[in-house]
Design a protein around this motif. Structure first.
Motif, short mmCIF file in Angstrom:
data_model
loop_
_atom_site.label_atom_id
_atom_site.label_comp_id
_atom_site.label_asym_id
_atom_site.label_seq_id
_atom_site.Cartn_x
_atom_site.Cartn_y
_atom_site.Cartn_z
N ARG A 52 -23.24 -45.62 -29.24
CA ARG A 52 -23.67 -46.95 -29.31
C ARG A 52 -24.77 -47.73 -28.68
O ARG A 52 -25.49 -47.11 -28.00
CB ARG A 52 -22.28 -47.56 -28.52
N ARG A 53 -25.10 -48.68 -29.70
CA ARG A 53 -26.46 -49.38 -28.89
C ARG A 53 -26.03 -51.02 -29.01
O ARG A 53 -25.43 -51.42 -30.25
CB ARG A 53 -27.53 -48.96 -29.74
N ASP B 196 -43.16 -63.64 -27.41
CA ASP B 196 -43.94 -64.88 -27.37
C ASP B 196 -44.01 -65.41 -28.76
O ASP B 196 -44.89 -66.42 -28.81
CB ASP B 196 -45.29 -64.69 -26.85
N ASP B 197 -43.01 -65.27 -29.75
CA ASP B 197 -43.07 -65.77 -31.12
C ASP B 197 -41.89 -66.30 -31.61
O ASP B 197 -41.48 -66.35 -32.81
CB ASP B 197 -43.74 -64.41 -32.02
N LEU B 198 -41.06 -66.94 -30.59
CA LEU B 198 -39.86 -67.23 -31.05
C LEU B 198 -39.47 -68.49 -30.20
O LEU B 198 -39.18 -68.18 -28.93
CB LEU B 198 -38.71 -66.04 -30.82
N GLY B 199 -39.32 -69.68 -30.78
CA GLY B 199 -38.75 -70.78 -29.85
C GLY B 199 -39.81 -71.13 -28.70
O GLY B 199 -40.95 -70.63 -28.92
N ASP B 200 -39.37 -71.76 -27.78
CA ASP B 200 -40.08 -72.01 -26.67
C ASP B 200 -40.24 -70.85 -25.86
O ASP B 200 -41.27 -70.86 -25.10
CB ASP B 200 -39.56 -73.45 -25.77
N GLU B 201 -39.23 -69.88 -25.70
CA GLU B 201 -39.38 -68.83 -24.72
C GLU B 201 -38.15 -67.95 -25.55
O GLU B 201 -37.19 -68.48 -25.87
CB GLU B 201 -38.95 -68.88 -23.36
N ALA B 202 -38.33 -66.58 -25.10
CA ALA B 202 -37.39 -65.69 -25.87
C ALA B 202 -37.37 -64.46 -25.10
O ALA B 202 -38.59 -64.07 -24.50
CB ALA B 202 -37.57 -65.39 -27.13
N PHE B 203 -36.39 -63.46 -25.21
CA PHE B 203 -36.34 -62.07 -24.76
C PHE B 203 -35.62 -61.39 -25.56
O PHE B 203 -34.62 -61.83 -26.36
CB PHE B 203 -36.22 -62.04 -23.26
N VAL B 204 -35.94 -60.14 -25.82
CA VAL B 204 -34.92 -59.10 -26.44
C VAL B 204 -34.60 -57.90 -25.29
O VAL B 204 -35.18 -57.54 -24.43
CB VAL B 204 -35.63 -58.28 -27.59
N ASP B 205 -33.33 -57.77 -25.56
CA ASP B 205 -32.72 -56.45 -24.60
C ASP B 205 -32.09 -55.60 -25.49
O ASP B 205 -31.61 -55.95 -26.53
CB ASP B 205 -31.81 -57.02 -23.61
N ASP B 206 -32.01 -54.26 -24.95
CA ASP B 206 -31.56 -53.07 -25.87
C ASP B 206 -31.16 -52.07 -24.94
O ASP B 206 -31.69 -51.53 -23.98
CB ASP B 206 -32.82 -52.56 -26.42
N GLU B 207 -29.75 -51.96 -25.05
CA GLU B 207 -28.94 -50.84 -24.26
C GLU B 207 -28.19 -50.03 -25.04
O GLU B 207 -27.42 -50.55 -25.74
CB GLU B 207 -28.17 -51.61 -23.28
N PRO B 208 -28.32 -48.74 -24.90
CA PRO B 208 -27.10 -47.68 -25.32
C PRO B 208 -26.00 -47.91 -24.54
O PRO B 208 -25.98 -48.40 -23.45
CB PRO B 208 -27.80 -46.35 -25.13
N GLY B 209 -24.89 -47.78 -25.20
CA GLY B 209 -23.63 -48.08 -24.56
C GLY B 209 -23.24 -46.93 -23.44
O GLY B 209 -22.48 -47.41 -22.65
N ASN B 210 -23.70 -45.90 -23.77
CA ASN B 210 -23.56 -44.72 -22.72
C ASN B 210 -24.82 -43.98 -23.09
O ASN B 210 -25.54 -43.86 -23.75
CB ASN B 210 -22.24 -44.04 -22.97
N SER B 211 -24.82 -42.98 -21.78
CA SER B 211 -25.96 -41.94 -21.92
C SER B 211 -25.50 -40.69 -22.13
O SER B 211 -24.52 -40.49 -22.08
CB SER B 211 -26.71 -42.23 -20.52
#
Length: 293
Positions: A242-243, A221-236
Motif C-alpha cells: 500500500r502507498r 513551490d509551484d502550487l497555491g500560496d504554499e504546499a507540500f507532498v507527503d508519501d508513505e507506504p502503508g507498511n514496510s
C-alpha cells in the motif's frame, strides 16, 4: 473668601481643556472609525479572505480525471454501480460554506484505489487577524504534523525539482482527461526506456533517507500560496502493498487536502511513488485553477 481666589485659575484651565477637545482638525473632518477606548486612534481593520464559498467537492473532479486516478472505475459493468462510483460520497458537513469533502473507492483486478478531496475555508474571529493570516497559521500546523524530512540535494548540487513530470497530464477542465501509461508501467525516458527516477522510485517501503530526492516528502513551490507532498507506504518490508500520497496546499483563506491511496493486489508490490505523486499533484493543480476561476 480665600477659596474665590482659586476660581479664575480653575476656570481658565477648564476653558483651555475644552478648547483642545473641540478644536478638531484644521479641515474640520472627524475620525468616524476612531477607537472609542482611545480617542483619536483609528481602529485597525483587516481585509476578509478572498473566498466566501467552497466548490461542490464531488463535482469538482471530472469523470476523465477519475478514470486516470481510479483505473478500475471503467471496469465496472453495472451502469448504476459505475455512475455511483463516479458520483463519489460526500463527507458529513455541518457548514458547507466552511468545510466540504468527497471520497471515492474503486476496486480492480490489480489494486484498490481510494481518493479523498477536502476543502476548508478559514475564517478568523479575531478582528486584528485576517482570514489569510489565520489560514497561514493553520497550514503551518499541518506542515509540522506531516513531519517532512530535510530536503535532499542531488548529485548535481541542486535540490529536487518541484515541477510535476510530463509523463501524464491533468487538464483544468473537469471533463478533460489525464493521459497515463498502462497500470503498473513506469514513465519512460528518452528512447522509450524506463526513466532512472521511475525505476528508483519503485522501492518497497524504503526509508526517507533511501528514497530518491524526486519523490521525497517535501514542500512544493509551484502550487497555491504554499504546499507540500507527503508519501508513505502503508507498511514496510517485503510484504508492503500500500502507498498513500497526500498533497495539501493553501490559496488565500482556503486549504485543500488530497489523499490518494492504492492497495496493490499483488503481495510485496508497492504502488509506484512517482506515478502516484504525479497524478495527485496534477489533480491539486486542477483544483487550484478551479478556485482561481
Amino acid at each position: 473668601m480665600q477659596r474665590k481666589a482659586y476660581v479664575p485659575g480653575v476656570a481658565a484651565l477648564l476653558a483651555a481643556l475644552l478648547a483642545g477637545c473641540t478644536g478638531g482638525s484644521e479641515g474640520g473632518a472627524t475620525a468616524d472609525d476612531s477607537n472609542p477606548g482611545q480617542p483619536g486612534v483609528a481602529t485597525e481593520t483587516v481585509e476578509p479572505g478572498k473566498y466566501r464559498t467552497l466548490p461542490e467537492p464531488c463535482g469538482v473532479v471530472g469523470d476523465k480525471t477519475l478514470d486516470a486516478l481510479l483505473p478500475g472505475i471503467e471496469e465496472i459493468t453495472d451502469e448504476e454501480q459505475r455512475e455511483k462510483a463516479y458520483a463519489g460520497e460526500p463527507t458529513l458537513a455541518y457548514d458547507t460554506d466552511r468545510k466540504v469533502g468527497c471520497r471515492w473507492k474503486v476496486e480492480s483486478a490489480e489494486a484498490t484505489d481510494h481518493l479523498f478531496v477536502d476543502f476548508e475555508r478559514v475564517v478568523s474571529y479575531d478582528g486584528a487577524v485576517s482570514d489569510d493570516s489565520e489560514a497561514e497559521r493553520l497550514f503551518a500546523q499541518q506542515v509540522e504534523a506531516a513531519d517532512l524530512p530535510e530536503p535532499v540535494v542531488s548529485d548535481s548540487g541542486s535540490a529536487a525539482s518541484d515541477s510535476p513530470s510530463g509523463s501524464s497530464s491533468l487538464s483544468a477542465g473537469a471533463g478533460e482527461s489525464m493521459d497515463a501509461g498502462p497500470s503498473g508501467e513506469p514513465p519512460t525516458g528518452a528512447g522509450g526506456t524506463p526513466s532512472s527516477s521511475a525505476s528508483a522510485s519503485s522501492s518497497t517501503g524504503a526509508s526517507p533517507d533511501e528514497t530518491p530526492a524526486e519523490v521525497q516528502p517535501r514542500l512544493l513551490d509551484d502550487l497555491g500560496d504554499e504546499a507540500f507532498v507527503d508519501d508513505e507506504p502503508g507498511n514496510s518490508g517485503p510484504t508492503a502493498t500500500r502507498r498513500t500520497v497526500t498533497v495539501a496546499f493553501r490559496t488565500s483563506n482556503v486549504m485543500v487536502t488530497i489523499e490518494y491511496a492504492e492497495q496493490s493486489a499483488t503481495l510485496g508490490v508497492v504502488p509506484d511513488s512517482e506515478e502516484m505523486q504525479d497524478k495527485a499533484r496534477k489533480l491539486a493543480s486542477q483544483l487550484a485553477d478551479s478556485l482561481s476561476g
